[in-house]
Design a protein around this motif. Sequence first.
Motif, PDB file in Angstrom:
ATOM      1  N   UNK A 134       0.886  -1.161   0.000  1.00  0.00           N
ATOM      2  CA  UNK A 134       0.000   0.000   0.000  1.00  0.00           C
ATOM      3  C   UNK A 134       0.923   1.210   0.000  1.00  0.00           C
TER       4      UNK A 134
ATOM      5  N   UNK B  10      -7.526   7.274  -0.176  1.00  0.00           N
ATOM      6  CA  UNK B  10      -8.249   7.397   1.092  1.00  0.00           C
ATOM      7  C   UNK B  10      -8.968   8.739   1.176  1.00  0.00           C
ATOM      8  N   UNK B  11      -9.108   9.404   0.062  1.00  0.00           N
ATOM      9  CA  UNK B  11      -9.985  10.538  -0.257  1.00  0.00           C
ATOM     10  C   UNK B  11      -9.521  11.972   0.013  1.00  0.00           C
TER      11      UNK B  11
ATOM     12  N   UNK C 160     -16.105  12.650   1.199  1.00  0.00           N
ATOM     13  CA  UNK C 160     -16.766  11.883   2.247  1.00  0.00           C
ATOM     14  C   UNK C 160     -16.707  10.392   2.008  1.00  0.00           C
ATOM     15  N   UNK C 161     -17.374   9.629   2.878  1.00  0.00           N
ATOM     16  CA  UNK C 161     -17.374   8.174   2.741  1.00  0.00           C
ATOM     17  C   UNK C 161     -18.163   7.714   1.514  1.00  0.00           C
ATOM     18  N   UNK C 162     -17.978   6.452   1.158  1.00  0.00           N
ATOM     19  CA  UNK C 162     -18.689   5.816   0.030  1.00  0.00           C
ATOM     20  C   UNK C 162     -18.428   6.579  -1.271  1.00  0.00           C
TER      21      UNK C 162
ATOM     22  N   UNK D 112     -22.041  -2.215   3.239  1.00  0.00           N
ATOM     23  CA  UNK D 112     -21.754  -1.334   2.104  1.00  0.00           C
ATOM     24  C   UNK D 112     -20.573  -0.407   2.376  1.00  0.00           C
ATOM     25  N   UNK D 113     -19.807  -0.118   1.338  1.00  0.00           N
ATOM     26  CA  UNK D 113     -18.765   0.911   1.429  1.00  0.00           C
ATOM     27  C   UNK D 113     -17.567   0.546   2.269  1.00  0.00           C
TER      28      UNK D 113
ATOM     29  N   UNK E 259     -12.645  -1.154  -0.860  1.00  0.00           N
ATOM     30  CA  UNK E 259     -12.289  -0.122  -1.833  1.00  0.00           C
ATOM     31  C   UNK E 259     -12.897  -0.505  -3.179  1.00  0.00           C
ATOM     32  N   UNK E 260     -13.565   0.474  -3.772  1.00  0.00           N
ATOM     33  CA  UNK E 260     -14.267   0.204  -5.022  1.00  0.00           C
ATOM     34  C   UNK E 260     -13.300  -0.210  -6.123  1.00  0.00           C
TER      35      UNK E 260
ATOM     36  N   UNK F 283      -8.685  -4.395  -1.178  1.00  0.00           N
ATOM     37  CA  UNK F 283      -8.385  -3.485  -0.071  1.00  0.00           C
ATOM     38  C   UNK F 283      -9.660  -3.097   0.658  1.00  0.00           C
TER      39      UNK F 283
ATOM     40  N   UNK G  96     -11.591  -0.134   2.512  1.00  0.00           N
ATOM     41  CA  UNK G  96     -11.573   1.306   2.235  1.00  0.00           C
ATOM     42  C   UNK G  96     -10.597   2.001   3.189  1.00  0.00           C
ATOM     43  N   UNK G  97      -9.452   2.475   2.692  1.00  0.00           N
ATOM     44  CA  UNK G  97      -8.448   3.017   3.619  1.00  0.00           C
ATOM     45  C   UNK G  97      -8.911   4.273   4.348  1.00  0.00           C
ATOM     46  N   UNK G  98      -9.807   5.046   3.713  1.00  0.00           N
ATOM     47  CA  UNK G  98     -10.320   6.240   4.369  1.00  0.00           C
ATOM     48  C   UNK G  98     -11.200   5.912   5.566  1.00  0.00           C
TER      49      UNK G  98
ATOM     50  N   UNK H 184     -14.163   9.878   5.963  1.00  0.00           N
ATOM     51  CA  UNK H 184     -14.900   8.610   5.901  1.00  0.00           C
ATOM     52  C   UNK H 184     -14.881   7.871   7.233  1.00  0.00           C
TER      53      UNK H 184
ATOM     54  N   UNK I 264     -17.191   9.981   9.711  1.00  0.00           N
ATOM     55  CA  UNK I 264     -18.615  10.018   9.376  1.00  0.00           C
ATOM     56  C   UNK I 264     -19.236   8.623   9.317  1.00  0.00           C
TER      57      UNK I 264
END
Lengths: 370, 304
Positions: free
Chosen positions: A194, A248-249, A274-276, B112-113, B116-117, B133, B135-137, B145, B148
């Motif tokens: 990573x 990670x956004x 944000x998420x998703x 969901x979510x 990682x997409x 992976x 979702x690292x966030x 992420x 929230x």
Amino acid sequence: MPSTATSTLLSAGPLLFAPELSSDGAAVLFAADVARATVFAFELPPETSAPEGAEVNVDGLGTKIASLLGVERDDAVIRGMTVHPASHAVYLSIARGRGAEAGPVVVRAGTDGGLGIVELDDLAVTSFQLDDAPADDDERQDFWLDGSDPTSQPREIHGVTLNIAQVPAQRSTVTGLAWVDGTLFVAGLSNEEFTSRLRRIAYPFDGSATETSVEIFHVDHGKYETQSPIRALTSFDGGSSILATYTCTPVVQFSVDDLRGEGLVRGRTVAELGPMNQPFSIVSYDRDGEEFLLVSNTRHPLLKIPAAAIGDQVALSVPLSDPESSLGVPREELDHPGVTWMANLDRGSVVVVQHEGDDTSLRTLHAEAL
Amino acid sequence: MRPDPGLVTTAGSWLRTSGEARFTPRFPAVPGTEYLVLGRPADGEAPWRELARAGVPTIELVSHTVVEKIDPGVDVVPANLLRFAVTFSAQMDEGSAAGRILLLDESGAVMPGVLLEMPPELWDRDRRHLTVLLEPGRIKRGLQPNLLAGAPLREGGTVTLAVDPGIRDAEGARMLEGAQRTYRVGPPIRSRIDPTQWQVRWPHAESDALVVRFDRPLDRALVRRYLHVVDAEAHEVAGRAVLDEDARRWVFTPEADDRDFALRVDVRLEDLAGNSVRRVFDRDLRRSEDDGIGGAHVVLTPGD
């Protein structure tokens, strides 16, 4: 290492035109081949310059590409987009078909709205391989005797038959290409580490590349520092700065001068998604003499950030989500739903792929609408 | 499908002879695709009319691919787990995995979510080994992420990685069957890998192997790439290495009789939560023990 490619693309990935044309008008198209972890540079013959104000707009893009390629719509997926620096034609990298019939195609959409196939096979091409690919006759010094690995194969060593597992070959996936300060920047993920390494590759390819690890501070009271693969990036401020979106956004700024391949570079978070949601594409454009940056996302609206505000901003110390935050970069969400791929037509307009109903379209958005 | 003047013609070439027109498509026809042949009078004013309809027969593909392995190979994963890996029995298609690898909660509902997409799909070069992976966030503390939507895994719970059989192999066939693996979720791991904490049994006799017990389960692929035995000249020593199923114990038997060597650990070696020898996955700047280390390798020798 650079080499003259003996065959064309095996898989579809991000595309990018070098902004400068050669003296005879030829353009260089970079195409990332994800399957081979290789960037190809195709030399395209000169194209007629676009007239002033020419746009590229194609309705029903998904249906038209599928029809052109002779497949159902689900079997033609866009994997990259760039704009020819002279003709302003949009070049799209398409993954066509599936299974045994799967293969990459580059489709050209002209300012007249017409679609055509770009025949890559006959073009002069060079390539740069991102990973150290194992040779076919690779004799590894380490043997892996790994009974837990189903891929292991019996092999005789010193008269004894052992179950030997092959070390799976690492592969980098390219998510973004950018031309910054006269060199090609390649962002991507590895299937193993990573990592945050960002490659800077000289063109014409001479085998040289530098890699820099770009660390970022989290915005939550500056408590955490992290690394993450860069998803997409673009230069701004006359090529001195880079704005990058991360897996990670966060959206992060760092200086081109720092990317010397030595030590770590720290980037500054200027916005967070944000998420998703995942960042998709990032471009810079000018409006009323000011520079702005646009970030498209998989689910959230288009994000617009003034470039001047990034340079002025001091290091973040409070969450950007906090409405009371006075330190965050001012940013705006634009009402252009469903925008995914983006590329500059010129400094004052951006071509986008936009979802409309059950299809997609190519749209030229001018600065006044952004 | 009906004739539409806005449609683009399929790429290919026409060969017209008396009474016959033959079309050769630019790309191979895809089974199951339907094509329309349209025509209109030569003056070009009349509307297009359907002349014929040609379907390429669907090929019955034989499903034979299965999942051979899901990593990590442990029963308990850290709450800040970074990645899963799925090994398939045959080479796979690239582009069909999105939405077909899911994480399920205790009730079997899809979470969901949390992954990682895709794309990009993180295949190895042989396209038999897919890295997935989280979702690292969502994992990294302090990011939006994470703040929230929360961390993806909850300590004390269980999660199941499910592989849908709709993922296609390189021939285009669906898999013979899906697969899944359930894990209990343990406490997060938020520290650097410290090779000096490993239990190392150095060989004394010629027949001895080097046995290393790590301080935690490590990433299987990276152990293979970043752990090497080297001789006095720092050259890699040939030998056989076995990594246990849970990636905690590594046994190395050199080919040659010489036992004068050292263990070289690349600082990029990672554990299941993405912490490496060099750095913590998300470093807390207030904790000095979270500070990263320099250098490319850590070398362990029998004298340590």
